[in-house]
Design a protein around this motif. Structure first.
Motif, PDB file in Angstrom:
ATOM      1  N   ARG A  11     -22.253  16.866 -32.546  1.00 33.85           N
ATOM      2  CA  ARG A  11     -22.303  18.158 -31.867  1.00 33.85           C
ATOM      3  C   ARG A  11     -21.047  18.384 -31.029  1.00 33.85           C
ATOM      4  NH1 ARG A  11     -27.592  16.179 -31.316  1.00 33.85           N
ATOM      5  NH2 ARG A  11     -27.355  15.676 -29.106  1.00 33.85           N
ATOM      6  N   SER A  12     -20.549  17.321 -30.410  1.00 32.90           N
ATOM      7  CA  SER A  12     -19.320  17.432 -29.629  1.00 32.90           C
ATOM      8  C   SER A  12     -18.130  17.773 -30.526  1.00 32.90           C
ATOM      9  CB  SER A  12     -19.048  16.124 -28.877  1.00 32.90           C
ATOM     10  OG  SER A  12     -20.095  15.836 -27.969  1.00 32.90           O
ATOM     11  N   ILE A  13     -18.087  17.184 -31.717  1.00 33.46           N
ATOM     12  CA  ILE A  13     -16.999  17.469 -32.651  1.00 33.46           C
ATOM     13  C   ILE A  13     -17.085  18.905 -33.152  1.00 33.46           C
ATOM     14  CG2 ILE A  13     -16.134  16.925 -34.966  1.00 33.46           C
ATOM     15  CD1 ILE A  13     -16.686  13.992 -34.376  1.00 33.46           C
ATOM     16  N   VAL A  14     -18.294  19.391 -33.397  1.00 34.76           N
ATOM     17  CA  VAL A  14     -18.467  20.790 -33.807  1.00 34.76           C
ATOM     18  C   VAL A  14     -17.892  21.718 -32.750  1.00 34.76           C
ATOM     19  CG1 VAL A  14     -20.173  22.609 -34.171  1.00 34.76           C
ATOM     20  CG2 VAL A  14     -20.464  20.398 -35.290  1.00 34.76           C
ATOM     21  N   ARG A  15     -18.225  21.472 -31.519  1.00 35.75           N
ATOM     22  CA  ARG A  15     -17.752  22.327 -30.428  1.00 35.75           C
ATOM     23  C   ARG A  15     -16.232  22.241 -30.278  1.00 35.75           C
ATOM     24  NH1 ARG A  15     -20.171  24.970 -26.280  1.00 35.75           N
ATOM     25  NH2 ARG A  15     -18.907  25.281 -24.404  1.00 35.75           N
ATOM     26  N   GLU A  16     -15.704  21.034 -30.350  1.00 32.92           N
ATOM     27  CA  GLU A  16     -14.260  20.845 -30.221  1.00 32.92           C
ATOM     28  C   GLU A  16     -13.515  21.560 -31.348  1.00 32.92           C
ATOM     29  OE1 GLU A  16     -11.782  16.965 -29.167  1.00 32.92           O
ATOM     30  OE2 GLU A  16     -12.465  16.943 -31.255  1.00 32.92           O
ATOM     31  N   THR A  17     -14.013  21.433 -32.576  1.00 31.45           N
ATOM     32  CA  THR A  17     -13.371  22.072 -33.723  1.00 31.45           C
ATOM     33  C   THR A  17     -13.457  23.589 -33.625  1.00 31.45           C
ATOM     34  OG1 THR A  17     -13.926  20.167 -35.107  1.00 31.45           O
ATOM     35  CG2 THR A  17     -13.336  22.212 -36.238  1.00 31.45           C
ATOM     36  N   ALA A  18     -14.624  24.097 -33.234  1.00 33.44           N
ATOM     37  CA  ALA A  18     -14.817  25.542 -33.144  1.00 33.44           C
ATOM     38  C   ALA A  18     -13.922  26.179 -32.093  1.00 33.44           C
ATOM     39  CB  ALA A  18     -16.281  25.852 -32.847  1.00 33.44           C
ATOM     40  N   SER A  19     -13.496  25.408 -31.108  1.00 29.54           N
ATOM     41  CA  SER A  19     -12.616  25.957 -30.069  1.00 29.54           C
ATOM     42  C   SER A  19     -11.255  26.360 -30.634  1.00 29.54           C
ATOM     43  CB  SER A  19     -12.434  24.936 -28.938  1.00 29.54           C
ATOM     44  OG  SER A  19     -11.709  23.799 -29.388  1.00 29.54           O
ATOM     45  N   GLN A  20     -10.918  25.876 -31.837  1.00 30.43           N
ATOM     46  CA  GLN A  20      -9.652  26.219 -32.477  1.00 30.43           C
ATOM     47  C   GLN A  20      -9.775  27.435 -33.405  1.00 30.43           C
ATOM     48  OE1 GLN A  20      -7.690  22.681 -34.176  1.00 30.43           O
ATOM     49  NE2 GLN A  20      -9.112  21.404 -33.025  1.00 30.43           N
ATOM     50  N   TRP A  21     -10.972  27.951 -33.560  1.00 30.56           N
ATOM     51  CA  TRP A  21     -11.181  29.105 -34.413  1.00 30.56           C
ATOM     52  C   TRP A  21     -10.871  30.387 -33.654  1.00 30.56           C
ATOM     53  CZ3 TRP A  21     -16.636  27.275 -36.450  1.00 30.56           C
ATOM     54  CH2 TRP A  21     -16.436  26.150 -37.276  1.00 30.56           C
ATOM     55  N   PRO A  22     -10.630  31.489 -34.349  1.00 25.10           N
ATOM     56  CA  PRO A  22     -10.292  32.749 -33.665  1.00 25.10           C
ATOM     57  C   PRO A  22     -11.362  33.169 -32.661  1.00 25.10           C
ATOM     58  CG  PRO A  22      -9.844  32.929 -36.012  1.00 25.10           C
ATOM     59  CD  PRO A  22     -10.554  31.625 -35.826  1.00 25.10           C
ATOM     60  N   SER A  23     -10.921  33.593 -31.491  1.00 25.80           N
ATOM     61  CA  SER A  23     -11.851  34.011 -30.447  1.00 25.80           C
ATOM     62  C   SER A  23     -12.690  35.189 -30.926  1.00 25.80           C
ATOM     63  CB  SER A  23     -11.075  34.397 -29.188  1.00 25.80           C
ATOM     64  OG  SER A  23     -11.938  34.868 -28.181  1.00 25.80           O
ATOM     65  N   GLY A  24     -13.990  35.115 -30.680  1.00 24.06           N
ATOM     66  CA  GLY A  24     -14.895  36.196 -31.040  1.00 24.06           C
ATOM     67  C   GLY A  24     -15.171  36.330 -32.523  1.00 24.06           C
ATOM     68  N   ALA A  25     -14.824  35.317 -33.312  1.00 28.89           N
ATOM     69  CA  ALA A  25     -15.007  35.387 -34.769  1.00 28.89           C
ATOM     70  C   ALA A  25     -16.486  35.434 -35.132  1.00 28.89           C
ATOM     71  CB  ALA A  25     -14.349  34.181 -35.432  1.00 28.89           C
ATOM     72  N   GLU A  26     -16.761  35.962 -36.326  1.00 28.02           N
ATOM     73  CA  GLU A  26     -18.094  35.898 -36.907  1.00 28.02           C
ATOM     74  C   GLU A  26     -18.183  34.581 -37.673  1.00 28.02           C
ATOM     75  OE1 GLU A  26     -20.432  38.449 -36.311  1.00 28.02           O
ATOM     76  OE2 GLU A  26     -18.797  38.974 -34.933  1.00 28.02           O
ATOM     77  N   VAL A  27     -19.050  33.682 -37.232  1.00 28.59           N
ATOM     78  CA  VAL A  27     -19.174  32.343 -37.801  1.00 28.59           C
ATOM     79  C   VAL A  27     -20.442  32.280 -38.641  1.00 28.59           C
ATOM     80  CG1 VAL A  27     -19.455  29.890 -37.275  1.00 28.59           C
ATOM     81  CG2 VAL A  27     -17.898  31.294 -35.904  1.00 28.59           C
ATOM     82  N   TYR A  28     -20.340  31.693 -39.827  1.00 29.59           N
ATOM     83  CA  TYR A  28     -21.454  31.638 -40.774  1.00 29.59           C
ATOM     84  C   TYR A  28     -21.938  30.197 -40.943  1.00 29.59           C
ATOM     85  CZ  TYR A  28     -20.405  36.477 -41.788  1.00 29.59           C
ATOM     86  OH  TYR A  28     -20.201  37.837 -41.671  1.00 29.59           O
ATOM     87  N   VAL A  29     -23.258  30.026 -40.879  1.00 23.88           N
ATOM     88  CA  VAL A  29     -23.855  28.689 -40.910  1.00 23.88           C
ATOM     89  C   VAL A  29     -24.942  28.645 -41.986  1.00 23.88           C
ATOM     90  CG1 VAL A  29     -24.884  26.833 -39.548  1.00 23.88           C
ATOM     91  CG2 VAL A  29     -23.462  28.572 -38.418  1.00 23.88           C
ATOM     92  N   PRO A  30     -24.597  28.321 -43.232  1.00 26.19           N
ATOM     93  CA  PRO A  30     -25.635  28.130 -44.257  1.00 26.19           C
ATOM     94  C   PRO A  30     -26.327  26.783 -44.076  1.00 26.19           C
ATOM     95  CG  PRO A  30     -23.468  27.708 -45.182  1.00 26.19           C
ATOM     96  CD  PRO A  30     -23.239  28.179 -43.779  1.00 26.19           C
ATOM     97  N   CYS A  31     -27.536  26.671 -44.606  1.00 28.67           N
ATOM     98  CA  CYS A  31     -28.325  25.434 -44.446  1.00 28.67           C
ATOM     99  C   CYS A  31     -28.415  25.054 -42.973  1.00 28.67           C
ATOM    100  CB  CYS A  31     -27.715  24.288 -45.254  1.00 28.67           C
ATOM    101  SG  CYS A  31     -27.507  24.634 -47.012  1.00 28.67           S
ATOM    102  N   CYS A  32     -28.796  26.020 -42.138  1.00 33.01           N
ATOM    103  CA  CYS A  32     -28.682  25.816 -40.692  1.00 33.01           C
ATOM    104  C   CYS A  32     -29.741  24.865 -40.138  1.00 33.01           C
ATOM    105  CB  CYS A  32     -28.733  27.144 -39.967  1.00 33.01           C
ATOM    106  SG  CYS A  32     -30.242  28.102 -40.226  1.00 33.01           S
ATOM    107  N   GLY A  33     -30.798  24.589 -40.902  1.00 31.84           N
ATOM    108  CA  GLY A  33     -31.746  23.540 -40.502  1.00 31.84           C
ATOM    109  C   GLY A  33     -32.389  23.777 -39.159  1.00 31.84           C
ATOM    110  N   ASN A  34     -31.988  23.026 -38.161  1.00 31.28           N
ATOM    111  CA  ASN A  34     -32.581  23.092 -36.829  1.00 31.28           C
ATOM    112  C   ASN A  34     -31.710  23.834 -35.829  1.00 31.28           C
ATOM    113  OD1 ASN A  34     -30.557  21.081 -35.982  1.00 31.28           O
ATOM    114  ND2 ASN A  34     -31.737  19.786 -37.353  1.00 31.28           N
ATOM    115  N   PHE A  35     -30.663  24.536 -36.315  1.00 34.95           N
ATOM    116  CA  PHE A  35     -29.785  25.353 -35.464  1.00 34.95           C
ATOM    117  C   PHE A  35     -28.983  24.509 -34.475  1.00 34.95           C
ATOM    118  CE2 PHE A  35     -33.268  28.002 -36.896  1.00 34.95           C
ATOM    119  CZ  PHE A  35     -32.601  29.108 -37.399  1.00 34.95           C
ATOM    120  N   THR A  36     -28.722  23.255 -34.830  1.00 32.15           N
ATOM    121  CA  THR A  36     -27.917  22.410 -33.953  1.00 32.15           C
ATOM    122  C   THR A  36     -26.493  22.943 -33.841  1.00 32.15           C
ATOM    123  OG1 THR A  36     -29.215  20.531 -34.716  1.00 32.15           O
ATOM    124  CG2 THR A  36     -27.235  20.045 -33.469  1.00 32.15           C
TER     125      THR A  36
END
Length: 338
Positions: A11-36
């Motif tokens: 989860r920490s790596i997800v957050r760290e990686t996402a911080s490099q994505w464009p601000s305010g982007a629309e992010v898509y999560v297929p197979c989202c499971g438990n919404f972690t």
């Protein structure tokens, strides 16, 4: 509370990686499971779009997007479970019932004192446990821009080619079906029709995820075709299988387990010893349980997920030991049931 969640370092790596994505982007999560993934980036200003096919995930996803949950108790289950029917409000009450159901529905209709005690315990405590879960859900703070009950193969075809995608697809047969089988047995809903992922499907799904500027995926299997994008290997506990993390851009991370150990001073039961006198249960501290498990667990047992799937919300049962007059000890796992 959430089922099958990914380990904390992931989860920490997800957050760290996402911080490099464009601000305010629309992010898509297929197979989202438990919404972690969604919970990991909920406060980062993204528009979050999710999809899945399971009854459990769809209950949560529809509620998070203010859709009717659309789940009802089966008529054939009313004799056994009619006592929880009033909790099904097509909203957060139904979601709470689904979450609690993952803990006890597998025992419904099964013979044996253990199963009978589990069901009786939940029935007697239902109102309090259900209210507690509703309160917890209402304060979760996760918001979705959209949720669709749809297979990953077709849903990914609709995702914009420049939008970030983050997903941990279940590349193993029957995972969802087995996990939520007790829910499906007692509840009915507009379940989608889909086929399990074949080997060819795995290739196409990974291709659709990675064919874009920003993406992250992970698997408990090494994917040689993505070697150049390998950004991390996570082994959260000594007995856990490793997670392999792949991303378009991310820092390289290696997570190794660190297990707390505490001594257990009670004498051990040896061959030829007999248990005599009255027995009693005494709680072991987590570090003491780890010490006994590390010393006595068969090293040939293949590594797997920690009890409870590693989920931060799933409360683990306390470790216990049996004591008698000579203070011998036997380690095990205990579950609370009345």
């Amino acid at each position: 509370m959430f089922q099958g969640t990914i380990p904390g370092p992931m989860r920490s790596i997800v957050r760290e990686t996402a911080s490099q994505w464009p601000s305010g982007a629309e992010v898509y999560v297929p197979c989202c499971g438990n919404f972690t993934i969604e919970r990991s980036v909920a406060d980062m200003g993204f528009g979050l779009h999710s999809s899945d096919v399971s009854i459990y995930t769809s209950a949560v996803g529809r509620w998070l997007t203010r859709q009717p949950v659309g789940i009802q108790l089966r008529e054939e289950s009313r004799d056994e479970l009619g006592w929880l029917a009033d909790s099904l409000d097509d909203g957060v009450g139904t979601v709470a019932a689904m979450m609690l159901g993952t803990r006890f529905l597998a025992s419904v209709g099964r013979e044996g004192l253990w199963h009978e005690r589990v069901v009786r315990s939940y029935r007697e405590q239902w109102k309090a446990k259900h209210a507690e879960t509703v309160e917890w859900l209402s304060g979760s703070g996760v918001e979705l821009a959209s949720y669709q009950v749809e297979d990953v193969r077709s849903w990914l075809q609709k995702v914009p080619g420049d939008a970030p995608v983050c997903s941990f697809p279940p590349f193993y047969g029957g995972g969802y079906e087995k996990l939520y089988e007790p829910l499906e047995a007692h509840f009915t809903w507009d379940a989608p029709q889909y086929e399990p992922l074949s080997d060819d499907d795995v290739v196409s799904v990974l291709g659709a995820i990675t064919d874009r500027p920003y993406w992250l995926t992970a698997s408990n299997h090494h994917v040689p075709e993505l070697n150049e994008y390998l950004r991390g290997v996570i082994k959260a506990t000594p007995r856990a299988a490793p997670f392999y993390v792949y991303a378009s851009e991310a820092r390289t991370r290696i997570v190794a387990p660190r297990q707390a150990i505490e001594p257990v001073k009670a004498p051990r039961l040896r061959q030829g010893d007999e248990l005599v006198g009255p027995l009693r249960l005494s709680l072991l501290k987590p570090g003491q349980f780890n010490a006994l498990r590390s010393r006595y667990l068969n090293p040939k047992i293949a590594p797997g997920a920690e009890p409870g799937g590693g989920g931060e919300g799933r409360r683990r049962a306390g470790a216990w030991c049996v004591r008698h007059g000579s203070e011998h000890v036997h380690a095990g796992r205990g579950l609370r049931a009345q």
